[in-house]
Enzyme design. Structure first.
Site, short mmCIF file in Angstrom:
data_model
loop_
_atom_site.label_atom_id
_atom_site.label_comp_id
_atom_site.label_asym_id
_atom_site.label_seq_id
_atom_site.Cartn_x
_atom_site.Cartn_y
_atom_site.Cartn_z
N ASN A 118 2.06 -4.56 -3.16
CA ASN A 118 0.59 -5.53 -2.69
C ASN A 118 0.15 -4.23 -2.67
O ASN A 118 0.64 -3.18 -1.94
CB ASN A 118 0.85 -6.34 -1.65
CG ASN A 118 -0.98 -7.03 -1.12
OD1 ASN A 118 -1.83 -7.32 -1.98
ND2 ASN A 118 -1.32 -7.47 -0.02
N HIS B 52 -10.41 -6.01 -2.49
CA HIS B 52 -11.64 -6.10 -0.56
C HIS B 52 -12.55 -5.85 -1.86
O HIS B 52 -12.45 -4.19 -1.98
CB HIS B 52 -11.06 -5.21 0.54
CG HIS B 52 -10.02 -6.40 1.36
ND1 HIS B 52 -10.61 -7.15 1.70
CD2 HIS B 52 -8.82 -5.63 0.95
CE1 HIS B 52 -8.62 -7.39 2.79
NE2 HIS B 52 -8.26 -6.52 2.01
N ASP C 149 -12.24 -10.56 -0.38
CA ASP C 149 -13.40 -11.02 0.65
C ASP C 149 -13.92 -9.93 -0.83
O ASP C 149 -14.32 -8.75 -0.95
CB ASP C 149 -13.06 -10.72 1.66
CG ASP C 149 -12.57 -9.20 1.95
OD1 ASP C 149 -12.09 -9.12 3.64
OD2 ASP C 149 -12.71 -8.29 1.34
N GLU D 176 0.96 -1.08 -0.05
CA GLU D 176 0.11 -0.27 0.07
C GLU D 176 0.94 0.93 -0.21
O GLU D 176 0.38 2.25 1.17
CB GLU D 176 -1.03 -0.37 1.49
CG GLU D 176 -2.04 -1.63 0.96
CD GLU D 176 -2.87 -1.65 2.53
OE1 GLU D 176 -2.95 -0.69 3.36
OE2 GLU D 176 -3.35 -2.75 2.38
N GLU E 98 -6.06 -10.52 -0.90
CA GLU E 98 -7.06 -10.48 0.27
C GLU E 98 -8.63 -10.38 -0.82
O GLU E 98 -9.07 -9.61 0.46
CB GLU E 98 -6.59 -9.34 1.33
CG GLU E 98 -4.51 -9.24 1.25
CD GLU E 98 -4.13 -8.12 2.04
OE1 GLU E 98 -4.88 -6.99 2.70
OE2 GLU E 98 -3.71 -6.99 1.91
O1 G3I Z 1 -2.89 -7.78 19.03
C1 G3I Z 1 -3.85 -6.83 19.67
C2 G3I Z 1 -4.32 -6.84 21.24
O2 G3I Z 1 -2.82 -7.40 21.52
C3 G3I Z 1 -4.94 -5.88 21.54
O3 G3I Z 1 -5.93 -6.01 22.57
C4 G3I Z 1 -5.77 -5.20 20.64
C5 G3I Z 1 -7.05 -4.87 20.68
O4 G3I Z 1 -6.66 -3.42 20.70
O5 G3I Z 1 -5.84 -4.91 19.26
C6 G3I Z 1 -4.57 -6.16 18.63
O6 G3I Z 1 -3.99 -5.75 17.76
C7 G3I Z 1 -5.08 -5.86 15.91
C8 G3I Z 1 -4.15 -6.46 14.61
O7 G3I Z 1 -5.64 -6.57 14.23
C9 G3I Z 1 -4.39 -8.22 15.52
O8 G3I Z 1 -6.05 -8.20 15.91
C10 G3I Z 1 -5.25 -4.20 16.40
O9 G3I Z 1 -5.71 -3.52 17.09
C11 G3I Z 1 -6.09 -4.65 14.43
O10 G3I Z 1 -6.36 -3.18 14.17
C12 G3I Z 1 -5.52 -5.10 13.29
O11 G3I Z 1 -6.47 -5.32 12.84
C13 G3I Z 1 -5.83 -5.53 11.08
C14 G3I Z 1 -5.16 -4.41 10.53
O12 G3I Z 1 -5.08 -5.29 9.33
C15 G3I Z 1 -4.08 -3.86 10.61
O13 G3I Z 1 -3.33 -4.56 10.78
C16 G3I Z 1 -7.25 -6.67 10.62
O14 G3I Z 1 -6.91 -7.86 11.36
C17 G3I Z 1 -6.30 -7.55 8.89
O15 G3I Z 1 -7.61 -7.63 8.78
C18 G3I Z 1 -5.92 -6.42 8.39
O16 G3I Z 1 -5.68 -6.80 6.62
C19 G3I Z 1 -4.75 -5.99 6.17
C20 G3I Z 1 -3.76 -6.11 5.57
O17 G3I Z 1 -3.00 -6.13 6.80
C21 G3I Z 1 -3.54 -5.16 3.98
N1 G3I Z 1 -4.92 -5.31 3.46
C22 G3I Z 1 -5.46 -4.37 4.17
C23 G3I Z 1 -6.08 -5.56 5.22
C24 G3I Z 1 -7.78 -4.34 5.46
O18 G3I Z 1 -7.02 -3.67 6.75
#
Ligand code: G3I
Length: 302
Positions: free
Chosen positions: A168, A204, A234, A127, A232
Site C-alpha cells: 500500500n 489522497h 479522499d 509507504e 484511502e
Molecule cells: O491515540 C492518541 C491519543 O492517546 C492522544 O491523546 C492523541 C493526541 O496526541 O493522539 C492519538 O494518536 C493519534 C492517532 O491518529 C489516533 O487518533 C496520533 O496523534 C495521530 O498522529 C494519528 O493520526 C493518524 C495518522 O494516520 C498517523 O497514524 C490519522 O488519524 C490517520 O488518518 C492517518 O492515516 C494514514 C494511514 O494510516 C496511512 N496513509 C496515510 C493516512 C493519512 O496520514
C-alpha cells in the site's frame, strides 16, 4: 441500489470506509456506516503502536471491536497495516539488525495470526517507496536491507494464508516514478513466487489532481497479475469539481476488472484527518454531498 455498498456489490465489488471504533457510539456515525458500506478498515487501531504497545504484549481491543461490528453487519474487514515506518511504538526505536527483524516478524505473526481468517486483505507493508521510485530510508530499510519487504510478505502469508496480501502506498495515482518503482517490485515478487496478491492505491487527492493516467496505472498492475484496491480515497474540494473527481476514480476502478473495491478514508467531514479539505462523501451533519450522488450514480451505471 440506493447505498454505496449495495451498488458496488452489483459488480462484485466493495465500497468501504476507514473507521475509528470509538466513534461507533455516535448514533449518526454508526447508522451511516451500517447503511452505506460493505467493507471497513481500521483507521488507526490495527497499527503497530496500537496493537503492540509493549514488546510481546498485544492489545487487540480496538481491532476486535471493529471486527465484531463488521461481522455483525456482514461487512468485510481490510487490515491496516502490519509494517510501516510511522506509528511504530517507542520500544521499536533504536532496535537494530536481527533484533528489529525479530520484532517485525513477531509483530506480523502476532497480529496477522490473531485475525487469521477474518481479514479480506492486509496492507502488509505501507509507504516504503520515495517519490523517485527508490526505497524510503526507514529504520526497516536501513537495518534490514532490501529483503525486508519480501520477508514481511512471507511472514504474513504464513500467519494468515487466507488473507490477500497487499503493498500500500500514496502518490501512485498515475504512471510516475514512484508507481514505476512499485511496479518493478511487484513484477520481481511475482517472478520469484513471493506471496503478494494486491496493490493498494491510497489516493489522497484534490479535486484538481491529475488523473489522466489513473486508470492506465491501475490496469498495468492488474495486467501484471495482482488485484488493485483503492484504499484511502479522499478528495479535497467541494461541489461539482469534487463530485467529478470522485466519479472519475469510481469509473476507473469499475473499468479494471481486478479492481476489487474502493475504501474512503473516513466517510463524514466531521471526522477526517484532513477535515479542513472537506474531502469525504457526507458533510459534518452526515448529509449526502454532491460527490456521494456522483459515486452512487457511477456505481449503478456499471
Ligand atoms: O491515540 C492518541 C491519543 O492517546 C492522544 O491523546 C492523541 C493526541 O496526541 O493522539 C492519538 O494518536 C493519534 C492517532 O491518529 C489516533 O487518533 C496520533 O496523534 C495521530 O498522529 C494519528 O493520526 C493518524 C495518522 O494516520 C498517523 O497514524 C490519522 O488519524 C490517520 O488518518 C492517518 O492515516 C494514514 C494511514 O494510516 C496511512 N496513509 C496515510 C493516512 C493519512 O496520514
Amino acid at each position: 441500489a440506493d447505498t454505496l455498498g449495495g451498488a458496488a456489490e452489483q459488480s462484485g465489488r466493495y465500497y468501504g470506509a476507514a473507521v475509528a471504533p470509538h466513534l461507533l457510539g455516535e448514533a449518526d456515525y454508526a447508522s451511516t456506516l451500517n447503511r452505506e458500506f460493505n467493507s471497513v478498515v481500521a483507521e488507526n487501531v490495527m497499527k503497530w503502536d496500537a496493537t503492540e504497545p509493549n514488546r510481546g504484549q498485544f492489545d487487540f481491543s480496538g481491532g476486535d471491536q471493529l471486527v465484531a461490528h463488521a461481522q455483525a453487519q456482514g461487512m468485510e474487514v481490510r487490515g491496516h497495516t502490519l509494517v510501516w515506518h510511522a506509528q511504530q511504538p517507542s520500544w521499536v526505536n533504536g532496535l537494530g539488525g536481527d533484533d528489529l527483524r525479530r520484532a517485525m516478524l513477531d509483530h506480523i505473526d502476532g497480529v496477522a495470526g490473531h485475525y487469521a481468517g477474518q481479514i479480506s486483505s492486509w496492507d502488509v507493508v505501507n509507504e516504503a517507496f520515495e517519490w523517485d521510485g527508490s526505497r524510503r530510508q526507514s529504520n526497516l530499510q536501513q537495518q534490514l536491507g532490501d529483503g525486508w519487504i519480501e520477508e514481511a510478505f512471507r511472514a504474513a502469508d504464513a500467519a494468515d494464508p487466507q488473507a490477500k496480501l497487499c503493498y500500500n502506498d500514496f502518490g501512485t495515482d498515475g504512471i510516475n516514478a514512484k508507481s514505476d518503482g512499485i511496479y518493478a517490485m511487484v513484477q520481481d515478487f511475482l517472478n520469484r513466487g513471493v506471496p503478494i496478491d494486491c496493490v493498494g492505491f491510497q489516493s489522497h487527492l484534490d479535486a484538481n489532481s491529475d488523473l489522466s493516467s489513473y486508470q492506465a496505472n491501475l490496469q498495468r498492475f492488474a495486467d501484471l497479475g495482482v488485484d488493485v484496491e483503492i484504499t484511502e480515497l479522499d478528495i479535497g474540494g467541494s461541489g461539482s469539481a469534487q463530485a467529478n473527481a470522485y466519479r472519475q476514480v469510481t469509473e476507473a476502478c469499475l473499468a479494471v476488472s481486478r479492481c476489487t473495491g474502493i475504501t474512503i478514508w473516513g466517510f463524514t467531514d466531521r471526522h477526517s484527518w484532513r477535515a479542513d479539505d472537506t474531502p469525504l462523501l457526507f458533510d459534518t451533519n452526515y448529509q449526502k454531498k454532491e460527490a456521494y450522488h456522483a459515486v452512487l450514480d457511477a456505481l449503478n451505471a456499471a
